[in-house]
Scaffold this active site. Structure first.
Site, PDB file in Angstrom:
ATOM      1  N   ALA A  10     -36.768  56.444 -18.344  1.00 16.18           N
ATOM      2  CA  ALA A  10     -37.980  57.244 -18.135  1.00 16.18           C
ATOM      3  C   ALA A  10     -38.659  57.644 -19.429  1.00 16.18           C
ATOM      4  CB  ALA A  10     -37.644  58.503 -17.327  1.00 16.18           C
ATOM      5  N   ARG A  15     -42.324  55.431 -30.470  1.00 10.22           N
ATOM      6  CA  ARG A  15     -42.380  54.634 -31.700  1.00 10.22           C
ATOM      7  C   ARG A  15     -42.732  53.163 -31.461  1.00 10.22           C
ATOM      8  NH1 ARG A  15     -36.924  55.838 -34.535  1.00 10.22           N
ATOM      9  NH2 ARG A  15     -36.355  56.859 -32.577  1.00 10.22           N
ATOM     10  N   THR A  80     -31.894  63.779 -20.822  1.00 10.99           N
ATOM     11  CA  THR A  80     -31.046  62.775 -20.160  1.00 10.99           C
ATOM     12  C   THR A  80     -30.270  63.364 -18.977  1.00 10.99           C
ATOM     13  OG1 THR A  80     -29.412  63.231 -21.890  1.00 10.99           O
ATOM     14  CG2 THR A  80     -30.782  61.279 -22.185  1.00 10.99           C
ATOM     15  N   ASN A 224     -35.941  51.370 -30.441  1.00 11.55           N
ATOM     16  CA  ASN A 224     -36.920  52.459 -30.515  1.00 11.55           C
ATOM     17  C   ASN A 224     -38.254  52.000 -31.069  1.00 11.55           C
ATOM     18  OD1 ASN A 224     -35.267  54.727 -29.579  1.00 11.55           O
ATOM     19  ND2 ASN A 224     -34.052  54.251 -31.384  1.00 11.55           N
ATOM     20  N   TYR A 363     -56.735  10.995 -22.986  1.00 14.95           N
ATOM     21  CA  TYR A 363     -56.582  12.001 -21.935  1.00 14.95           C
ATOM     22  C   TYR A 363     -56.334  11.313 -20.596  1.00 14.95           C
ATOM     23  CZ  TYR A 363     -57.417  15.499 -18.415  1.00 14.95           C
ATOM     24  OH  TYR A 363     -57.256  16.315 -17.337  1.00 14.95           O
ATOM     25  N   ALA A 377     -56.004   3.122 -27.226  1.00 17.15           N
ATOM     26  CA  ALA A 377     -56.380   4.347 -27.927  1.00 17.15           C
ATOM     27  C   ALA A 377     -57.733   4.858 -27.454  1.00 17.15           C
ATOM     28  CB  ALA A 377     -56.442   4.079 -29.427  1.00 17.15           C
ATOM     29  N   ASN A 383     -61.967  12.781 -14.881  1.00 18.03           N
ATOM     30  CA  ASN A 383     -61.462  13.214 -13.571  1.00 18.03           C
ATOM     31  C   ASN A 383     -62.287  14.329 -12.958  1.00 18.03           C
ATOM     32  OD1 ASN A 383     -60.570  14.882 -15.685  1.00 18.03           O
ATOM     33  ND2 ASN A 383     -58.864  15.663 -14.476  1.00 18.03           N
TER      34      ASN A 383
HETATM   35  C1  UD1 Z   1     -29.381  60.282 -26.605  1.00 19.72           C
HETATM   36  C2  UD1 Z   1     -28.118  61.110 -26.563  1.00 19.72           C
HETATM   37  C3  UD1 Z   1     -27.374  60.979 -27.884  1.00 19.72           C
HETATM   38  C4  UD1 Z   1     -27.096  59.525 -28.204  1.00 19.72           C
HETATM   39  C5  UD1 Z   1     -28.358  58.722 -28.144  1.00 19.72           C
HETATM   40  C6  UD1 Z   1     -28.064  57.249 -28.246  1.00 19.72           C
HETATM   41  C7  UD1 Z   1     -28.557  63.004 -25.095  1.00 19.72           C
HETATM   42  C8  UD1 Z   1     -28.928  64.428 -25.027  1.00 19.72           C
HETATM   43  N1  UD1 Z   1     -28.468  62.483 -26.313  1.00 19.72           N
HETATM   44  O1  UD1 Z   1     -30.191  60.809 -27.627  1.00 19.72           O
HETATM   45  O2  UD1 Z   1     -26.158  61.694 -27.845  1.00 19.72           O
HETATM   46  O3  UD1 Z   1     -26.491  59.413 -29.484  1.00 19.72           O
HETATM   47  O4  UD1 Z   1     -29.040  58.923 -26.888  1.00 19.72           O
HETATM   48  O5  UD1 Z   1     -29.266  56.550 -28.368  1.00 19.72           O
HETATM   49  O6  UD1 Z   1     -28.316  62.367 -24.075  1.00 19.72           O
HETATM   50  N2  UD1 Z   1     -34.423  59.278 -21.011  1.00 19.72           N
HETATM   51  C9  UD1 Z   1     -34.895  59.522 -19.732  1.00 19.72           C
HETATM   52  N3  UD1 Z   1     -35.390  60.756 -19.439  1.00 19.72           N
HETATM   53  C10 UD1 Z   1     -35.437  61.752 -20.342  1.00 19.72           C
HETATM   54  C11 UD1 Z   1     -34.985  61.487 -21.650  1.00 19.72           C
HETATM   55  C12 UD1 Z   1     -34.459  60.244 -21.951  1.00 19.72           C
HETATM   56  O7  UD1 Z   1     -34.850  58.642 -18.876  1.00 19.72           O
HETATM   57  O8  UD1 Z   1     -35.917  62.835 -19.981  1.00 19.72           O
HETATM   58  C13 UD1 Z   1     -33.873  57.944 -21.312  1.00 19.72           C
HETATM   59  C14 UD1 Z   1     -34.691  57.199 -22.345  1.00 19.72           C
HETATM   60  O9  UD1 Z   1     -35.642  56.360 -21.717  1.00 19.72           O
HETATM   61  C15 UD1 Z   1     -33.631  56.386 -23.065  1.00 19.72           C
HETATM   62  C16 UD1 Z   1     -32.391  57.220 -22.937  1.00 19.72           C
HETATM   63  O10 UD1 Z   1     -32.612  58.104 -21.872  1.00 19.72           O
HETATM   64  O11 UD1 Z   1     -33.382  55.146 -22.439  1.00 19.72           O
HETATM   65  C17 UD1 Z   1     -32.082  57.983 -24.209  1.00 19.72           C
HETATM   66  O12 UD1 Z   1     -33.195  58.764 -24.534  1.00 19.72           O
HETATM   67  P1  UD1 Z   1     -33.510  59.160 -26.024  1.00 19.72           P
HETATM   68  O13 UD1 Z   1     -34.668  60.085 -26.059  1.00 19.72           O
HETATM   69  O14 UD1 Z   1     -33.569  57.931 -26.851  1.00 19.72           O
HETATM   70  O15 UD1 Z   1     -32.191  59.994 -26.371  1.00 19.72           O
HETATM   71  P2  UD1 Z   1     -31.813  60.614 -27.734  1.00 19.72           P
HETATM   72  O16 UD1 Z   1     -32.370  61.977 -27.832  1.00 19.72           O
HETATM   73  O17 UD1 Z   1     -32.104  59.632 -28.797  1.00 19.72           O
HETATM   74 CA    CA Z   2     -32.819  56.754 -28.572  1.00 14.09          CA
END
Ligand code: UD1
Ligand code: CA
Length: 453
Positions: A10, A15, A80, A224, A363, A377, A383
């Site tokens: 999500a 970046r 997450t 990322n 062609y 050639a 066509n």
């Molecule tokens: C997260 C972990 C961190 C880990 C790192 C690895 C947490 C709090 N932290 O950090 O420990 O080292 O990943 O890359 O879990 N996502 C959602 N919904 C959200 C937020 C994120 O679906 O609300 C998804 C993102 O699309 C992505 C993944 O979760 O696929 C990780 O999200 P990201 O923001 O990259 O996590 P980090 O803060 O980098």
């Molecule tokens: Ca990440």
């Protein structure tokens, strides 16, 4: 074990600087999420749930044909842990839940099986990184037992010195998951619900937490930005190249080979540099592919030689044919076998019979060419009249002189000869010479004009 898999997808992917949601960016020709879905399917789960949000319905729309996936929307994205809360209702009947990330495409099923083989209620996939900046650190006690995960922004200086980090991939006890998720709080530096806090909760409940350390950081690397996308693309391609070489394919340079689909091959196939294979490609025994060639959805029979700089798409190249250099073979082309298609020749939606030759600057579109035909050639099958397309039929053993225009619909009979430079608008009979061009005349006594007179 009733295994449920949640794929977190999500996040915004700021970046990437893109209007396309991150998990729809392509690796080896397919969306990142497609790779993770395949890995998930390899583990025989009872359910796969994808949490989507940023980019809205674009993500589920792209996978509409996959009926093995359930979708959980997360808006807004509050972390997450919050993401997993959205998927949890789909996982009620699972006794094990594996969390994957949609932007971590190279993780191997065997690595995940090793993680799932752990009996602990929380098992983390971790990795040691020379530069752990940005990741959640794995905090262990004096006995080496995992105590909790400290996110970069919340970690103390001592914790930031830890080089073992959370990959984000973890296996959780499904029967306890809803309880843990219900207890998450967002009192942290980012004001988010961290899934990683589940570790501290489990430890607080006196439950064991295990960490399995991944041996290859690339396998658990997330994407990322576009530089990381390119890096993992190359890593994926190196794996594919290695597999092919071990299966007996010669690659002139595995660093200059791109597979964006599936390649099936026979024995002693040889592929020169900068070849791109897309879609579903089959190469028979003793096939050689020249440098800078694109093959997309092509079936190539035994002993075919493809020379340099060809673009070949949705075609069949029959046994012992030779194509190129600089040939463009378009969809619907069928070379029966032993054909020679030469430089600057374009062929579309046409059959070319056994042993026929179309060697230069030609062609051929919407044509049926018999056996042992020689197309000179500069020949063009006309066509298209601006509204409709028509077929050209050329019988066995016909000889088409250079620079002929064959205005379709038209048939050239078996063994017919067409004089060079002819514009053929009516059928040319078998075994006869047909010429359709102005007669050559010479004016004797003619004088060149003189300047100023
Ligand atoms: C997260 C972990 C961190 C880990 C790192 C690895 C947490 C709090 N932290 O950090 O420990 O080292 O990943 O890359 O879990 N996502 C959602 N919904 C959200 C937020 C994120 O679906 O609300 C998804 C993102 O699309 C992505 C993944 O979760 O696929 C990780 O999200 P990201 O923001 O990259 O996590 P980090 O803060 O980098
Ligand atoms: Ca990440």
């Amino acid at each position: 074990m009733r295994l449920g898999i949640v794929i977190l997808a999500a996040g915004q992917g700021t970046r990437m600087k893109s209007a396309t949601p991150k998990v729809l960016h392509r690796l080896a020709g397919r969306p990142l999420l497609a790779h993770v879905l395949d890995t998930a399917a390899a583990l025989d789960p009872v359910r796969v749930a994808v949490v989507y949000g940023h980019g809205g319905e674009q993500v589920p729309a792209q996978f509409a044909q996959r009926d093995d996936v359930v979708w959980a929307e997360q808006t807004p994205q509050l972390g997450t842990g919050h993401a997993l809360q959205q998927a949890q209702p789909h996982l009620d009947d699972c006794d094990r839940v594996l969390v994957l990330y949609g932007d971590v495409p190279l993780v191997e099923p065997d690595t995940l099986r090793a993680l799932l083989a752990r009996p602990e209620p929380v098992s983390l996939l971790t990795v040691r990184l020379p530069d752990p900046t940005g990741y959640g650190r794995i905090v262990r006690d004096a006995d080496g037992m995992v105590r909790r995960i400290a996110e970069q922004k919340d970690a103390s200086d001592a914790e930031r010195a830890i080089d073992e980090v959370n990959t984000g991939i973890m296996a959780l006890d499904g029967t306890r998951l809803a309880g843990w998720l219900g207890r998450l709080e967002n009192a942290n530096a980012q004001g988010e619900y961290y899934l990683t806090d589940v570790v501290g909760l489990a430890v607080g409940d006196g439950l064991p937490v295990e960490a399995v350390i991944a041996s290859d950081p690339l396998e658990v690397a997330g994407i990322n930005d576009r530089a990381q996308l390119a890096q993992l693309e190359r890593a994926w391609q190196h794996r594919a190249a290695d597999r092919l070489m071990r299966a007996g394919v010669t690659l002139a340079d595995p660093a200059r080979f791109d597979l964006r689909g599936t390649l099936r091959h026979g024995r002693d196939v040889s592929i020169d540099v900068n070849v791109i294979i897309e879609g579903d490609v089959r190469l028979g025994d003793d096939v050689s592919v020249g440098a800078n060639t694109l093959l997309r959805d092509v079936e190539v029979a035994n002993g075919v030689q493809i020379l340099e700089n060809c673009v070949i798409e949705s075609a069949y190249l029959g046994p012992a044919s030779r194509v190129g250099p600089f040939s463009r073979i378009r969809p619907g082309t069928h070379l029966e076998g032993h054909a020679h298609i030469g430089n600057f020749v374009e062929i579309k939606k046409s059959e070319v019979g056994l042993g026929s030759k179309v060697n230069h600057l030609t062609y051929v579109g919407d044509a049926t060419i018999g056996r042992d035909v020689n197309v000179g050639a500069g020949t063009i099958t006309c066509n298209y009249d601006g509204a409709n397309k028509y077929r050209t039929v050329i019988g066995d053993r016909a000889f088409i002189g250079s620079n002929a225009a064959l205005v379709a619909p038209v048939t050239v009979g078996e063994g017919a000869t067409i004089g060079a430079g002819s514009t053929i608008t009516r059928d040319a009979p078998a075994e006869a010479l047909t010429i359709a061009r102005a007669r050559q005349t010479t004016l004797t006594g003619w004088k060149r004009p003189v300047r100023g007179k």
